[in-house]
Design an enzyme around this catalytic site. Structure first.
Site, PDB file in Angstrom:
ATOM      1  N   ASN A  48     -43.369  -9.283 -43.966  1.00 30.69           N
ATOM      2  CA  ASN A  48     -43.202  -7.877 -44.326  1.00 30.69           C
ATOM      3  C   ASN A  48     -44.522  -7.239 -44.725  1.00 30.69           C
ATOM      4  OD1 ASN A  48     -40.422  -7.644 -43.865  1.00 30.69           O
ATOM      5  ND2 ASN A  48     -39.904  -8.416 -45.899  1.00 30.69           N
ATOM      6  N   ASP A  87     -37.172  -7.190 -40.218  1.00 25.42           N
ATOM      7  CA  ASP A  87     -35.761  -7.069 -39.853  1.00 25.42           C
ATOM      8  C   ASP A  87     -35.489  -7.663 -38.470  1.00 25.42           C
ATOM      9  OD1 ASP A  87     -35.258  -5.822 -42.228  1.00 25.42           O
ATOM     10  OD2 ASP A  87     -35.113  -3.796 -41.388  1.00 25.42           O
ATOM     11  N   GLU A 131     -33.627 -12.906 -47.076  1.00 27.07           N
ATOM     12  CA  GLU A 131     -33.885 -13.881 -46.015  1.00 27.07           C
ATOM     13  C   GLU A 131     -33.205 -15.212 -46.305  1.00 27.07           C
ATOM     14  OE1 GLU A 131     -37.321 -14.231 -48.965  1.00 27.07           O
ATOM     15  OE2 GLU A 131     -36.008 -12.663 -48.180  1.00 27.07           O
TER      16      GLU A 131
END
Length: 339
Positions: free
Chosen positions: A209, A218, A244
């Site tokens: 990220n 995503d 996650e």
């Protein structure tokens, strides 16, 4: 789908009902005369409408029983009054007595109460046309109620599916796990079956990220979940637990078998990168914790989840990209205690 009609009555009584009810192209029709048999049939294959012959033994009991079954509330129960003494009394006592009889029938569980009035014509006794019209009218009411119920159930199924699905990954969500895990535990215990559970987590997912943005993160989770699904067995159920982190419930699975499943998942994730687009492929690993159901575990599965989570934490603390099961973690703890 054809609508279903059940007649609790004799074949002679069936012959008095309107011809439309006998149409095999429109209805699935079943005739039963025994009380225990009709209750068993309703429990196995609930009809949409049931006609009850009042003179048959157990008729009122059937109406009352049916009223008590909340899960069968859509079934339209039509009690048809064919007792000769009641038909004679109806002529003697007038409309007030008739209304009282109708109220009693409805209070005892019938959805409709119809008097089987007859008329003589050409030396034959036939069911009065007004009675047939009323029977058909009540049949229409029952079928309409059954169709509404089916539509409602289909809508509820759709809403339940939406509520229990993770919108990003299409896996079941945490709410679904909280509903399904107690059910799986109850089934395993009642049938003396093994049950195991895996908690897995993407290693260093925050870096993805931070370096590539949340949209890439995503997409990575979507690809990961697709790969996980394709490598699970038919009895395995995967859930997105949060972020996650994922949980896989392994039905009819011993700790040794669960270890093999977890190692396979670990292997298929690390052996090949995930193509985010034609310019970016990411290589990741996962850490996994495995635990199996024990007699001391609570019925909701919280202690089972906690043990698997402890194993996951141990796998991450031990360098990540590995599987740790409860037996291994217990052995490690014992060695530390001795040293």
């Amino acid at each position: 789908m054809k609508m279903s009609i059940l007649v609790f009555g004799s074949h002679k009584f069936l012959a008095t009902l309107p011809d439309q009810i006998h149409d095999a192209n429109t209805f699935n029709l079943k005739v039963i005369t025994d009380f225990n048999q009709v209750v068993s049939h309703i429990q196995i294959a609930p009809p949409d409408v049931i006609f009850v012959q009042a003179s048959l033994k157990g008729s009122i009991e059937l109406c009352s029983w049916l009223k008590q079954q909340s899960q069968l509330s859509w079934i339209h129960c039509i009690l048809v009054e064919d007792r000769q003494e009641q038909l004679v009394a109806r002529k003697q006592h007038g409309w007030e007595w008739e209304f009282e009889m109708t109220a009693n029938a409805l209070n005892q569980g019938a959805d409709a109460y119809i008097w089987l009035l007859t008329e003589e014509a050409d030396d034959r006794v036939t069911t009065a046309s007004a009675t047939k019209s009323l029977i058909l009218g009540q049949l229409t009411v029952g079928l309409r109620k059954a169709r509404k119920y089916r539509e409602l159930m289909n809508t509820n199924d759709l809403l339940s599916a939406i509520a229990l699905a993770d919108s990003l990954t299409d896996l079941n969500n945490r709410r679904a796990l909280e509903w399904d895990l107690p059910r799986q535990i109850n089934k395993a215990r009642s049938q003396n079956l093994s049950l195991s559970l895996i908690i897995l987590d993407v290693d260093y997912f925050k870096r993805v990220n931070d370096q590539h943005g949340h949209l890439v993160g995503d997409r990575l989770l979507q690809l990961l979940c697709a790969r996980l699904r394709h490598n699970l067995r038919s009895q395995d159920t995967a859930f997105r637990y949060g972020g996650e982190e994922f949980v896989v419930v392994l039905a009819q699975t011993t700790s040794e078998e669960a270890q093999k499943v977890a190692e396979r998942l670990n292997r298929v994730v690390r052996k090949k990168g995930f193509a985010i687009n034609n310019k970016l492929t990411l290589n990741i690993t996962i850490s996994l914790g495995v635990a199996s159901l024990e007699p001391s575990d609570d019925d909701n599965g919280m202690s089972l989840l906690d043990r698997a989570d402890q194993c996951l934490l141990a796998a991450k603390a031990g360098g990540r990209n590995q599987v740790i099961n409860w037996e291994q973690l217990s052995a490690i703890s014992e060695l530390k205690a001795v040293s």
